[in-house]
Design an enzyme around this catalytic site. Structure first.
Site, PDB file in Angstrom:
ATOM      1  N   PRO A   2       0.825  -1.219   0.000  1.00  0.00           N
ATOM      2  CG  PRO A   2      -0.710  -1.534   1.711  1.00  0.00           C
ATOM      3  CD  PRO A   2       0.581  -2.061   1.166  1.00  0.00           C
ATOM      4  CD  GLU A   3       3.425   2.694  -4.129  1.00  0.00           C
ATOM      5  OE1 GLU A   3       3.569   3.831  -4.590  1.00  0.00           O
ATOM      6  OE2 GLU A   3       3.742   1.670  -4.748  1.00  0.00           O
ATOM      7  NE  ARG A 107       5.988 -10.933   2.444  1.00  0.00           N
ATOM      8  CZ  ARG A 107       6.740 -10.477   1.461  1.00  0.00           C
ATOM      9  NH1 ARG A 107       6.189 -10.090   0.325  1.00  0.00           N
ATOM     10  NH2 ARG A 107       8.044 -10.405   1.595  1.00  0.00           N
TER      11      ARG A 107
END
Ligand SMILES: [Zn+2]
Length: 278
Positions: A2-3, A107
């Site tokens: 996600p940016e 993760r």
């Protein structure tokens, strides 16, 4: 990962839901030990004053003078629905259902902690964050001056978050393609005029991506469980071997600063090395 557009999409969905509610219970579940999940229990009993964003961080100011800081990392998802695995944090909220917020992260690059508002000593990336792309103080001149101070290649500098906040691997590749600058070009060899075009192109791309609720390749989902629709609009990212939308040359993939990087070898000429200039 996600940016800015993905985090902003999540923020816009969280804000009307969470603002004004009191956190009844804040519980870490299966979260890795250490500083990434710290002092969560302190949030209990405090009211949520709003949901803000800085770069890729979500900032949730609380009524007791604390702030809940959340980073989605590579695979973080916030949802009112309990996940079947990888649950890291559960918040129980006052008010009508949905009254649970779950943070899931497969993760483990995400983080969720409570700090005193604005005290980011435990969060060096957040503390050193450059200007927001949409901030009027982030002008062509400011950006060009930041680039001029660095001899390193432009892409890792943009990814560092120090000259501008919120850009990551996908949108940096898109913005550099848009203005025809190779990711390995030394930042101080980007001209002021190119810097201005790069700033404006980055903002335009981020705005379009927000309008499409971001880009989903695998994990990223909005709070409502939707995928981001911007992947279909990407010009070079994940288009290795496909024709450049501008000149038809096949898009190449290379590694810059350990990150997969997509360029059109014709539209983005490789910087000449000293030896080649002899
Ligand atoms: Zn091209």
């Amino acid at each position: 990962m996600p940016e800015l557009p993905e985090v902003e999409t999540v923020r816009r969905e969280l804000e009307p839901w969470l603002t004004g509610r009191t956190i009844r219970i804040a519980r870490r579940v299966e979260a890795p030990p250490g500083p990434k999940y710290r002092d969560l229990e302190r949030a209990a009993g405090q009211r949520i004053l709003g949901v803000a964003r800085r770069g890729k961080f979500l900032l949730v100011p609380l009524s007791g003078g604390d702030e809940l800081v959340l980073h989605l990392g590579m695979t973080g998802i916030l949802s009112p629905d309990p996940p079947t695995q990888h649950l890291r944090v559960e918040l129980a909220l006052s008010g009508p259902a949905p009254d649970r917020l779950y943070f899931r992260d497969a993760r483990r690059f995400g983080r969720c902690l409570v700090v005193r508002a604005g005290r980011y000593a435990a969060l060096p990336t957040l503390a050193a964050l450059g200007p927001e792309p949409f901030d009027p103080a982030f002008t062509d001149e400011v950006f060009a001056a930041s680039l001029a101070r660095s001899r390193g290649p432009i892409k890792p500098l943009l990814l560092s978050q120090r000259v501008v906040a919120g850009l990551g691997n996908i949108y940096v590749d898109e913005a550099l393609f848009e203005v025809g600058v190779h990711p390995l070009r030394p930042a101080n060899r980007v001209t002021p005029s190119e810097a201005g075009r790069l700033r404006r192109a980055s903002i335009a791309i981020l705005e379009r991506a927000i309008a499409h609720r971001g880009t989903t390749f695998s994990d990223y989902r909005t709070v409502n469980g939707e995928v981001g629709a911007y992947a279909a609009r990407l010009s070079v990212y994940a288009h290795e071997g496909e024709p450049c939308p501008r000149c038809g040359t096949p898009i190449e993939k290379l590694v810059v600063g350990q990150r997969g990087t997509h360029v059109c070898p014709r539209c983005q000429p490789k910087p000449r090395t000293r030896r080649a200039r002899k």
